[in-house]
Design an enzyme around this catalytic site. Structure first.
Site, PDB file in Angstrom:
ATOM      1  N   GLU A 180      -3.423   3.036   1.651  1.00 50.15           N
ATOM      2  CA  GLU A 180      -2.805   3.550   0.418  1.00 50.15           C
ATOM      3  C   GLU A 180      -3.055   5.048   0.284  1.00 50.15           C
ATOM      4  OE1 GLU A 180      -3.519   3.505  -4.339  1.00 50.15           O
ATOM      5  OE2 GLU A 180      -3.743   1.565  -3.353  1.00 50.15           O
ATOM      6  N   HIS A 239       0.816  -1.218   0.000  1.00 48.28           N
ATOM      7  CA  HIS A 239       0.000   0.000   0.000  1.00 48.28           C
ATOM      8  C   HIS A 239       0.850   1.268   0.000  1.00 48.28           C
ATOM      9  CE1 HIS A 239      -2.747  -2.951   2.177  1.00 48.28           C
ATOM     10  NE2 HIS A 239      -3.407  -2.643   1.099  1.00 48.28           N
ATOM     11  N   SER A 263      -5.485  -9.748  -2.464  1.00 50.02           N
ATOM     12  CA  SER A 263      -4.781 -10.242  -1.269  1.00 50.02           C
ATOM     13  C   SER A 263      -5.171 -11.671  -0.905  1.00 50.02           C
ATOM     14  CB  SER A 263      -5.071  -9.317  -0.079  1.00 50.02           C
ATOM     15  OG  SER A 263      -4.599  -8.012  -0.329  1.00 50.02           O
TER      16      SER A 263
END
Length: 292
Positions: free
Chosen positions: A128, A76, A275
């Site tokens: 992020e 991120h 993820s």
């Protein structure tokens, strides 16, 4: 029953790079290994890394209490301040920030230095976005997450603005929010840079097409995964029987028994966030194949 797995389901390049780096450092065992925040939004991966001795740092306050070692910057990304503080505290830094995110840091830094206001379209609380904000002037940076935010945005007279996006933001929503800002009369005063990564856009388009042709959709990913949440929203629009799960076991609690008994499921689509590890996707495929 036809079961179709999305071609782009699971780890993207940036996530794979970050996770592999942490496992590599944990296996070398040359000192403590930390990640600044969870390396990815997947509880199963985090728990496995904890078993290998990898600790998650959640704040600056923890640094003074920790044995010096290596800190991995997750995909991120983080603010410039975080890099500086880690180095000042004496930690070695391994940067596993996604290249697409690093590009946004460079863009906002340069435009901010040139006097532009920065507009980040994304989730204000996402790590992020927090990292991106740390590379431009905080007084001249705005995060736009919704139609209301876009409608309320005002560009100061005589100023120019640069609009960027969180890499995992919904592309269709990004276009909608940009259009709202443009219609405020700022067409000649804004630079719009679509910084949604190609993998995210492809994954979202693929999920939409798959959901259109499925009687049931299964979206796999961590609870706090922003890109998985957006996949779920996209699929839900096209397929009412869409389920957001973390593991195969979650399907037991989520599926409607009468949906299975009526035998009305001919086509099942499966996709997964960036993820989600391969082994979890395979477990879900097996569950759907044997239980439904």
């Amino acid at each position: 029953m036809n079961i179709t797995l999305a071609r782009n389901a699971g780890f993207c390049f940036g996530v794979r790079q970050a996770v592999n780096k942490v496992y590599e450092l944990a296996d070398i065992k040359k000192g403590p290994v930390y990640t600044y925040g969870p390396i990815i939004h997947n509880e199963a991966v985090i728990q496995d890394l904890e078993k290998k001795g990898v600790r998650v740092i959640q704040s600056f306050e923890e640094l003074d209490k920790l044995e010096k070692g290596t800190v991995v910057i997750r995909s991120h990304g983080v603010s410039k301040d975080v890099y500086d503080r880690l180095e000042q505290a004496g930690f070695a830094v391994e940067d596993a920030t996604c290249p697409f995110v690093l590009k946004i840091h460079e863009i906002v830094r340069e435009f901010s230095e040139d006097g532009y206001e920065i507009v980040i379209i994304g989730n204000n609380s996402h790590p992020e976005v927090e990292g991106i904000r740390g590379w431009c002037s905080p007084q001249h940076t705005t995060v736009v997450s919704s139609r209301e935010d876009a409608e309320n945005y005002t560009l100061k007279q005589g100023k120019m603005a640069c609009i960027v996006s969180q890499t995992t933001f919904n592309y269709k929503k990004f276009q909608e929010l940009v259009e709202i800002i443009r219609k405020k009369g700022y067409i000649n005063s804004i630079r719009v840079l679509n910084t949604i990564c190609n993998a995210t856009e492809e994954r979202q388009n693929e999920a939409r097409l798959l959901a259109e042709n499925s009687d049931m959709m299964v979206v796999i990913g961590g609870k706090s995964s922003s890109n998985t949440q957006k996949l779920y929203e996209i699929c839900k629009e096209e397929c009412a029987n869409t389920y957001y799960i973390q593991t195969a076991a979650d399907l037991d609690a989520k599926l409607h028994p009468d949906l299975i008994q009526t035998g009305c499921i001919d086509n099942v689509g499966i996709t997964a966030g960036a993820s989600t590890p391969k082994n979890i996707i395979e477990e879900v495929q097996k569950y759907v194949r044997t239980k439904l």
